[in-house]
Design a protein around this motif. Structure first.
Motif, PDB file in Angstrom:
ATOM      1  N   ASN A  36      54.287  24.678  58.862  1.00 59.85           N
ATOM      2  CA  ASN A  36      54.345  25.919  57.942  1.00 59.85           C
ATOM      3  C   ASN A  36      52.886  26.558  58.022  1.00 59.85           C
ATOM      4  O   ASN A  36      52.753  27.560  57.330  1.00 59.85           O
ATOM      5  CB  ASN A  36      54.285  25.540  56.334  1.00 59.85           C
ATOM      6  N   SER A  37      51.861  26.473  59.182  1.00 60.22           N
ATOM      7  CA  SER A  37      51.034  27.255  59.592  1.00 60.22           C
ATOM      8  C   SER A  37      51.467  28.223  60.595  1.00 60.22           C
ATOM      9  O   SER A  37      52.489  28.058  61.310  1.00 60.22           O
ATOM     10  CB  SER A  37      49.795  26.245  60.000  1.00 60.22           C
ATOM     11  N   ILE A  38      50.748  29.080  60.586  1.00 61.61           N
ATOM     12  CA  ILE A  38      51.179  30.568  61.419  1.00 61.61           C
ATOM     13  C   ILE A  38      49.941  30.448  62.745  1.00 61.61           C
ATOM     14  O   ILE A  38      48.744  30.212  62.686  1.00 61.61           O
ATOM     15  CB  ILE A  38      50.823  31.905  60.776  1.00 61.61           C
ATOM     16  N   LEU A  39      50.532  30.253  63.689  1.00 67.31           N
ATOM     17  CA  LEU A  39      50.065  30.032  65.282  1.00 67.31           C
ATOM     18  C   LEU A  39      49.485  31.538  65.445  1.00 67.31           C
ATOM     19  O   LEU A  39      48.256  31.714  65.884  1.00 67.31           O
ATOM     20  CB  LEU A  39      51.037  29.641  66.314  1.00 67.31           C
ATOM     21  N   ASP A  44      48.924  40.392  67.435  1.00 70.30           N
ATOM     22  CA  ASP A  44      47.600  39.920  68.006  1.00 70.30           C
ATOM     23  C   ASP A  44      47.302  39.630  69.548  1.00 70.30           C
ATOM     24  O   ASP A  44      48.330  39.741  70.348  1.00 70.30           O
ATOM     25  CB  ASP A  44      47.588  38.133  67.561  1.00 70.30           C
ATOM     26  N   GLU A  45      45.981  39.814  69.985  1.00 68.15           N
ATOM     27  CA  GLU A  45      45.789  39.578  71.497  1.00 68.15           C
ATOM     28  C   GLU A  45      45.023  38.314  71.526  1.00 68.15           C
ATOM     29  O   GLU A  45      44.179  37.889  71.026  1.00 68.15           O
ATOM     30  CB  GLU A  45      45.193  40.955  71.942  1.00 68.15           C
ATOM     31  N   LEU A  83      54.465  36.722  78.720  1.00 70.20           N
ATOM     32  CA  LEU A  83      53.549  37.555  79.516  1.00 70.20           C
ATOM     33  C   LEU A  83      54.155  38.912  79.947  1.00 70.20           C
ATOM     34  O   LEU A  83      55.594  38.731  80.282  1.00 70.20           O
ATOM     35  CB  LEU A  83      53.165  36.702  80.956  1.00 70.20           C
ATOM     36  N   THR A  84      53.735  39.747  80.074  1.00 71.04           N
ATOM     37  CA  THR A  84      54.040  41.225  80.621  1.00 71.04           C
ATOM     38  C   THR A  84      53.354  41.493  81.940  1.00 71.04           C
ATOM     39  O   THR A  84      53.981  42.675  82.625  1.00 71.04           O
ATOM     40  CB  THR A  84      54.039  42.259  79.614  1.00 71.04           C
ATOM     41  N   ILE A  91      46.706  38.655  76.608  1.00 66.53           N
ATOM     42  CA  ILE A  91      48.116  38.530  76.411  1.00 66.53           C
ATOM     43  C   ILE A  91      48.443  39.153  75.053  1.00 66.53           C
ATOM     44  O   ILE A  91      48.002  38.553  74.094  1.00 66.53           O
ATOM     45  CB  ILE A  91      48.388  36.859  76.383  1.00 66.53           C
ATOM     46  N   TYR A  92      49.521  39.808  75.116  1.00 61.91           N
ATOM     47  CA  TYR A  92      49.734  40.500  73.616  1.00 61.91           C
ATOM     48  C   TYR A  92      51.077  39.800  73.283  1.00 61.91           C
ATOM     49  O   TYR A  92      52.103  39.156  73.873  1.00 61.91           O
ATOM     50  CB  TYR A  92      50.325  41.834  74.084  1.00 61.91           C
ATOM     51  N   CYS A  93      50.874  39.489  71.898  1.00 60.05           N
ATOM     52  CA  CYS A  93      52.050  38.756  70.983  1.00 60.05           C
ATOM     53  C   CYS A  93      53.033  39.674  70.422  1.00 60.05           C
ATOM     54  O   CYS A  93      52.518  40.781  69.853  1.00 60.05           O
ATOM     55  CB  CYS A  93      51.473  38.037  69.781  1.00 60.05           C
ATOM     56  N   PHE A  94      54.191  39.677  70.936  1.00 54.22           N
ATOM     57  CA  PHE A  94      55.158  40.489  70.586  1.00 54.22           C
ATOM     58  C   PHE A  94      56.046  40.172  69.346  1.00 54.22           C
ATOM     59  O   PHE A  94      56.899  40.871  68.954  1.00 54.22           O
ATOM     60  CB  PHE A  94      56.377  40.735  71.707  1.00 54.22           C
ATOM     61  N   SER A  95      55.728  38.974  68.857  1.00 50.75           N
ATOM     62  CA  SER A  95      56.591  38.493  67.551  1.00 50.75           C
ATOM     63  C   SER A  95      55.353  37.449  66.985  1.00 50.75           C
ATOM     64  O   SER A  95      54.408  37.269  67.254  1.00 50.75           O
ATOM     65  CB  SER A  95      57.636  37.715  67.985  1.00 50.75           C
TER      66      SER A  95
END
Length: 221
Positions: A36-39, A44-45, A83-84, A91-95
């Motif tokens: 239940n924690s958020i990674l 976020d980057e 990865l894009t 590394i950009y987080c898309f979700s």
């Protein structure tokens, strides 16, 4: 468990020798997260390549009405990062990524990983394979959300991960597939009548996999 042991649990690194495993360990860290924690959150980057050693992660997005849109689960022995580009260090987080079960995560410095491995053509094919799998996963999500009807959605999930389907409450499955609980119940009854599945003690058992696949195969292609 040492960080080297954790690295060896991830099939991505199977072809590395002991010296290379030690090198990976030297540019890595390992963290544990409770359920239940958020990674991380969308947008976020970070500068690290993330792998799930053990546990379970849910990937989701939030729409403009603050509704949660389920995308997919990440299981142990999998790369988490999306990865894009391999040219940039960020590394950009898309979700959003939520820890569903207590998890252990391996974090590798991406810049040093490129320097010591990718620049020497080590693990490049393995990384390419993972990125292609993630692309295919995205195609499946597009089909599920934009093309499949309720029956195809349920059949697809049963084929992809019947264990997860049985583990979740029916209401949770309905929420993930964006269908009504009543609709899910009707689909399961129809699949049962047609001899595609069997429901015992609340668990779904697939008895005709070919028929199940035929429900969604070719849809949206």
């Amino acid at each position: 468990m040492s960080i080297q042991q954790s690295i060896r649990k991830i099939s991505f690194f199977n072809n590395l020798n002991d010296e290379q495993i030690d090198l990976i360990a030297s540019i890595s860290s390992e963290s544990t997260y409770s359920s239940n924690s958020i990674l991380y959150y969308e947008s976020d980057e970070n500068n690290n390549l993330l792998f799930l050693v053990d546990g379970l992660i849910k990937i989701y997005k939030i729409d403009k009405f603050d509704n949660e849109i389920f995308l997919y689960h990440i299981y142990k022995n999998s790369m988490i990062s999306e990865l894009t580009s391999i040219k940039q260090n960020e590394i950009y987080c898309f979700s959003n990524a939520e820890i569903i079960e207590d998890s252990t995560i391996l974090s590798i410095n991406f810049d040093k990983f490129k320097e010591h491995f990718l620049s020497k053509n080590i693990l490049t094919m393995e990384l390419l394979e993972i990125l292609l799998e993630k692309t295919h996963q995205l195609q499946c999500i597009v089909n599920r959300e934009l093309v499949f009807d309720a029956t195809a959605k349920v059949a697809f999930m049963l084929n992809q991960d019947v264990d997860m389907f049985n583990k979740l409450k029916r209401q949770e499955v309905s929420f993930m597939l964006h269908i009504q609980p009543e609709t899910l119940s009707r689909v399961l009854k129809r699949l049962t009548r047609n001899g595609v599945i069997l429901v015992e003690n609340g668990d779904v058992i697939i008895i005709n996999k070919d028929a199940l696949i035929s429900i969604f195969k070719g849809v949206g292609v």
